[in-house]
Design an enzyme around this catalytic site. Structure first.
Site, short mmCIF file in Angstrom:
data_model
loop_
_atom_site.label_atom_id
_atom_site.label_comp_id
_atom_site.label_asym_id
_atom_site.label_seq_id
_atom_site.Cartn_x
_atom_site.Cartn_y
_atom_site.Cartn_z
CD GLU A 47 62.42 66.17 10.79
OE1 GLU A 47 61.71 65.18 11.03
OE2 GLU A 47 63.06 66.76 11.67
CG ASP A 58 57.45 57.87 13.08
OD1 ASP A 58 57.85 58.88 13.66
OD2 ASP A 58 57.85 57.51 11.96
#
Ligand SMILES: Cc1ncc(COP(=O)(O)O)c(C=O)c1O
Lengths: 263, 395
Positions: A47, A58
């Site tokens: 990824e 995140d």
């Protein structure tokens, strides 16, 4: 051509390691080098994070890597340039992970065209809601054979998981707990119950577990309940603390995580 | 044309709920329940009673005689500065805390820029005995010290947002991340008409009391419910949404939104979102926001901590897009000048955010007979340190 993600899951049923890293980190020109090293080290899929100013899903580690990558001069346009030759040295499925705003600004048609040119197989866009995907993006992305990977969490209802399963291609990204990304030490029994609950739903798509997977123990636990796992923050940390050559660090990290899982 | 949301939570093409799956359940629960809870008789009773006896509503509509003379119009000030805690923000936090209680939540989080929303949230949490965590950019903590002290006194935990520009946008990111990690027991009280659906509509409804009162107050004082113009500053847009709400379909009333131009619109230090922005997604909503060609959100600047938000609420994006609202800009200096002028003419010290609304007066065209309402969104106590630094020469 068949999508490389589908090929992978057709050929490998367990112990799949998907590594996340942020493009342009630690240094601007590291992108291709990291992918190449990971491929040689036996990583199954990658990824590639497109650094973003406001990565809502995140945690601090990935946020900081994104901030640094942007300071280094990373952009989506540059990323596609860096990936131009990628298919000359890797057959791994490659996913781009980013936020919907980045695609909107780039322009979805240009974005898809660039993905096809360099050989991207799928996308992870945590803030793309499934209804907007269906109404605005699905037709174009499916026509381009680009898989969009959706997330499920311990809070996702069974009915919604079924809906996501029906809509998904490639695999389903199981968020391991209610959290943003970030390495954690261990996996609790509540999490294992959730992994088993989903496993027993017999979904049509494969499952990879991510968020909080950080080392051999957590990777093995995840692999016991799904086809594999995704490691991000722990890998970024390894790159951050890196002294010496990137290639060696990537090999060492992968060896440590895989340990005896890879027979 | 309608200026309200459609069934999917969009104002035209703006709005929606672009949230990660981790927040889907919470947002969906709110979407499904906010209207029915707000319509419950018992909710309305408690909400109205608190607005009256605790907040001190209705807030006065004051005819500003000397300001009117200076600007050659009939200028009325909607005195949200006289609310408990000193700004309009409390209208929304009272509503949301009552909602949170009915959703069975026990922990409250909020973001704040100027600290007014943080104080208003800490206040209602103290009132209801709820745990309160307020995210505030490190930069704003430094420039809005009095409000930080007030929040601490009220028992809230103030957590500095250390990422990005360390201001309002980043405080909002941190609050959203907290909510992702605490989806079950926590309600996020957003402080403006921003965020994923249903927040923009929900906050607008809680703030709509402002224009609801304006209607009968104007009728009493001028003989007509409808003014010719309503002026409000816009950060995320909640005080403006409240002041516009019951006039959205009265197209003879001009709606003026004032944005912060910082050191000048094109100076690179500005928060003039509707001029500098383009379509995109921020904090779970599709709207107009300031960003680079690469889709990175730009760090805005304004002297006022409550206006340096890189986006605007989707309702305002739609109103501007359709030409229903007009946008005026005011620089730091123009806002300061307007604050001193209002103080010396009317004896009212406005918040720095609010001062931007007054700075629009010399930039607008109108007739001497026009009735203009300026939404006086907050008082300036929190900004005294900044004002004192800029006192006009020789004082
Ligand atoms: C007094 C005052 N007015 C206006 C604003 C701007 O917010 P909004 O645009 O949501 O009204 C703030 C925000 O902190 C404020 O404190």
């Amino acid at each position: 051509m068949e999508n490389r993600i589908d090929q992978l899951f057709a050929n490998k049923k367990s112990g799949i390691l998907n590594l996340y890293f942020t493009a342009g980190y630690p240094s601007l020109q590291d992108t291709a080098h990291i992918i190449k090293s990971a491929d040689q080290a036996g990583v199954d899929m990658m990824e590639i994070g497109i650094p973003y100013s406001d990565p809502l899903a995140d945690g601090p580690t990935i946020q900081a890597s994104g901030t640094k990558a942007l300071e280094n001069g990373m952009s989506l346009k540059l990323l596609f340039e860096q990936l131009t030759d990628i298919r000359s040295f890797t057959k791994m499925p490659l996913l781009l992970m980013g936020y919907l705003n980045q695609l909107m600004q780039f322009g979805i048609d240009d974005f898809i065209a660039q993905c096809k040119t360099v050989g991207i197989d799928g996308l992870i866009l945590p803030d793309l809601p499934i209804d907007i995907y269906e109404s605005e993006y699905k037709v174009k992305l499916e026509a381009a054979n680009m898989h969009v990977i959706f997330l499920i969490t311990p809070q996702t209802t069974e009915a919604r998981i079924r809906k996501i399963d029906a809509l998904s291609r490639g695999f389903i990204y199981m968020v391991s707990s209610a959290s943003i990304t970030g390495a954690k030490k261990d996996i609790s029994s509540t999490q294992v119950d959730y992994f088993e609950r989903i496993k027993n739903m017999n979904l049509k798509n494969a499952r990879l577990i991510g968020f909080g997977i950080s080392n051999k123990e957590t990777f093995d636990t995840a692999c016991a309940h799904a086809q594999g796992a995704i490691i991000g923050s722990a890998f970024i940390k390894a790159l951050t603390n890196a002294v010496g050559d990137l290639e060696g660090i990537v090999h060492q990290f992968v060896a440590e995580v895989k340990g005896k899982t890879e027979k | 044309m309608t200026f309200q949301i459609d069934k999917n939570g969009f104002y035209g093409e703006f709005g929606g709920a672009f949230v990660p799956e981790m927040l889907f359940g919470n947002v969906e629960e709110l979407q499904n329940r906010y209207l029915s809870i707000m319509e419950e008789a018992d909710f309305q009773k408690e909400f109205q009673a608190l607005l009256k006896d605790y907040v001190g509503r209705p807030s006065p509509l004051y005819f500003a005689k000397r300001l009117s003379k200076k600007y050659q119009a009939k200028i009325y000030l909607k005195r949200e500065d006289l609310n408990h805690t000193g700004a309009h923000k409390i209208n929304n936090t009272i509503g949301q805390i009552l909602l949170a209680m009915r959703l069975g939540k026990t922990r409250i989080i909020a973001e704040t820029g100027a600290g007014q929303h943080g104080v208003a949230t800490a206040t209602v949490c103290a009132l209801m005995g709820m745990e309160c965590i307020v995210y505030m950019g490190e930069v704003d903590i430094a420039r809005q010290a009095p409000n930080v002290s007030r929040m601490r006194m009220l028992g809230a935990k103030v957590v500095p947002a250390l990422s990005g520009s360390r201001t309002l946008k980043d405080a909002t990111n941190e609050a959203i991340r907290d909510w992702i990690a605490n989806p079950v027991n926590t309600h996020y009280i957003i402080g403006s008409v921003v965020g994923p659906h249903p927040y923009p509509d929900m906050v607008a409804r809680f703030q709509s009391v402002i224009s609801e009162e304006m209607k009968w107050q104007l009728k009493e004082q001028t003989g007509s419910e409808n003014p010719d113009m309503i002026i409000a500053c816009v950060g995320g847009g909640s005080n403006a949404a409240g002041a516009y709400y019951h006039y959205l379909d009265e197209t003879s009333t001009r709606l003026v939104a004032v944005e912060a131009a910082g050191l000048g619109i094109h100076s690179g230090h500005s928060a003039a979102t509707s001029v500098l922005g383009s379509k995109g997604i921020i904090h779970g909503q599709r709207t107009i926001l300031m960003q680079t060609d690469d889709g990175q959100i730009v760090e805005p600047y304004s002297i006022s901590a409550g206006l340096d938000y890189p986006g605007i609420g989707p309702m305002h994006a739609h109103l501007i897009d359709k030409g229903r609202a007009e946008v005026v800009n005011a620089t730091d200096q123009e806002a300061l000048d307007a604050a001193f002028e209002l103080t010396r003419l009317e004896g009212i010290i406005p918040a720095l955010e609010t001062a931007h609304a007054f700075a629009a007066l010399p930039k607008l065209k109108y007739n001497p007979r026009d009735v203009i309402v300026i939404n006086l969104s907050g008082r300036g106590d929190k900004d005294l340190a900044t004002y004192v630094k800029h006192l006009p020469d020789g004082e």
